[in-house]
Design a protein around this motif. Structure first.
Motif, PDB file in Angstrom:
ATOM      1  N   MET A 131       5.297   0.852   1.682  1.00 42.81           N
ATOM      2  CA  MET A 131       6.140   1.012   0.495  1.00 42.81           C
ATOM      3  C   MET A 131       6.697  -0.357   0.117  1.00 42.81           C
ATOM      4  SD  MET A 131       5.669   4.132  -0.036  1.00 42.81           S
ATOM      5  CE  MET A 131       6.764   4.315  -1.460  1.00 42.81           C
ATOM      6  N   LEU A 132       6.551  -0.725  -1.145  1.00 41.94           N
ATOM      7  CA  LEU A 132       6.918  -2.055  -1.599  1.00 41.94           C
ATOM      8  C   LEU A 132       8.275  -2.068  -2.276  1.00 41.94           C
ATOM      9  CD1 LEU A 132       3.528  -3.130  -3.211  1.00 41.94           C
ATOM     10  CD2 LEU A 132       4.379  -3.763  -0.956  1.00 41.94           C
ATOM     11  N   PRO A 133       9.058  -3.138  -2.077  1.00 40.97           N
ATOM     12  CA  PRO A 133      10.278  -3.312  -2.872  1.00 40.97           C
ATOM     13  C   PRO A 133       9.896  -3.445  -4.346  1.00 40.97           C
ATOM     14  CG  PRO A 133      10.202  -4.841  -1.017  1.00 40.97           C
ATOM     15  CD  PRO A 133       8.855  -4.215  -1.102  1.00 40.97           C
ATOM     16  N   LYS A 162       0.373   7.041  -3.320  1.00 39.25           N
ATOM     17  CA  LYS A 162       1.351   7.267  -2.260  1.00 39.25           C
ATOM     18  C   LYS A 162       1.780   8.732  -2.229  1.00 39.25           C
ATOM     19  CE  LYS A 162       1.450   2.964  -1.073  1.00 39.25           C
ATOM     20  NZ  LYS A 162       1.015   2.527   0.259  1.00 39.25           N
ATOM     21  N   LYS A 163       0.956   9.559  -1.641  1.00 34.55           N
ATOM     22  CA  LYS A 163       1.274  10.988  -1.541  1.00 34.55           C
ATOM     23  C   LYS A 163       1.757  11.368  -0.150  1.00 34.55           C
ATOM     24  CE  LYS A 163      -2.013  12.533  -5.092  1.00 34.55           C
ATOM     25  NZ  LYS A 163      -3.198  13.394  -5.361  1.00 34.55           N
ATOM     26  N   ASP A 167      -0.670   6.485   3.536  1.00 32.66           N
ATOM     27  CA  ASP A 167      -1.596   6.285   2.422  1.00 32.66           C
ATOM     28  C   ASP A 167      -1.593   4.818   2.015  1.00 32.66           C
ATOM     29  OD1 ASP A 167      -2.421   8.884   2.210  1.00 32.66           O
ATOM     30  OD2 ASP A 167      -1.166   9.390   0.487  1.00 32.66           O
ATOM     31  N   PHE A 168      -2.735   4.343   1.518  1.00 34.16           N
ATOM     32  CA  PHE A 168      -2.791   2.984   1.003  1.00 34.16           C
ATOM     33  C   PHE A 168      -3.559   2.975  -0.312  1.00 34.16           C
ATOM     34  CE2 PHE A 168      -6.353   3.385   4.032  1.00 34.16           C
ATOM     35  CZ  PHE A 168      -7.440   3.024   3.236  1.00 34.16           C
ATOM     36  N   LEU A 169      -3.310   1.935  -1.098  1.00 34.73           N
ATOM     37  CA  LEU A 169      -4.017   1.743  -2.361  1.00 34.73           C
ATOM     38  C   LEU A 169      -5.143   0.753  -2.126  1.00 34.73           C
ATOM     39  CD1 LEU A 169      -4.417   2.033  -5.421  1.00 34.73           C
ATOM     40  CD2 LEU A 169      -2.636   0.284  -5.730  1.00 34.73           C
TER      41      LEU A 169
END
Length: 215
Positions: A131-133, A162-163, A167-169
């Motif tokens: 999870m990114l800022p 992001k479910k 998970d990754f993109l």
């Protein structure tokens, strides 16, 4: 990704890790066991030795060079990326004379803008983990907005990836596709702009960043 044979674990004859935290981070335990060479400090001379090893190898096996935390280090921030950028710009052609493409390069970084324009221009794919800022996501969405067509659309692609936990993109520059993990297709250039439009948009983004950097 490089330990499990479900991903790329068995695709490389030799795996090399350069990581400033290689020996003082418990997360790296299995990397130390599985990788053939592990170095905790980067130097241009070390890179020369690695290239010589690849080019002198007479077989057709492939080599992996994984750079972890290196481009975030104080050495890189002092402008010592020239050697790495030079390697990245020609890595597809590195081989033993008979066989090219023996070297693959992977970079792991917490800060997207630490990756040089040259490295981004030669990237074949991106993995965006965790999870990114908001500030970091904004930087990434601006630079990779050719996925989706705009920064806002890119952020929507990211959210769709992001479910569940872990998970990754996955962004394939080669095929201009965005996927949740490797399986679920979220976006494809076939659904929006044509390939030339997206390539032009990507090049314009990189040119503007290089111009701003020089100024």
């Amino acid at each position: 990704m490089y330990l499990s044979n479900r991903f790329f674990g068995d695709e490389f004859k030799v795996k090399i890790l350069i990581s400033s935290t290689a020996y003082n981070d418990a997360v790296n335990k299995y990397m130390l066991e599985d990788f053939d060479y592990v170095f905790s400090e980067y130097t241009p001379e070390l890179l020369d030795e690695i290239i010589d090893m690849v080019e002198s190898d007479e077989g057709d096996g492939r080599f992996l060079l994984l750079l972890d935390d290196i481009i975030d280090s104080s050495l890189m921030k002092r402008g010592s990326t020239t050697k790495i950028d030079g390697l990245i710009s020609r890595y597809r052609h590195i081989g033993n004379g008979d066989i090219e493409g023996k070297l693959s390069i992977a970079m792991a970084t917490q800060y997207f803008k630490s990756i040089s324009v040259i490295a981004r221009n030669n990237a074949t794919a991106y993995y965006i983990m965790g999870m990114l800022p908001e500030a970091e996501l904004s930087k990434i969405s601006e630079a990779l907005s050719y996925f989706g067509g705009s920064s806002r659309e890119f952020e929507e692609i990211y959210k769709k990836s992001k479910k569940e936990a872990y998970d990754f993109l996955y962004l394939s520059v080669e095929h201009l596709e965005a996927r949740r993990n490797h399986t679920e297709l979220i976006w494809s250039q076939k659904d929006t702009l044509n390939t030339k439009d997206i390539e032009d948009k990507k090049n314009n983004i990189l040119k503007n960043e290089e111009k701003n950097k020089n100024e």
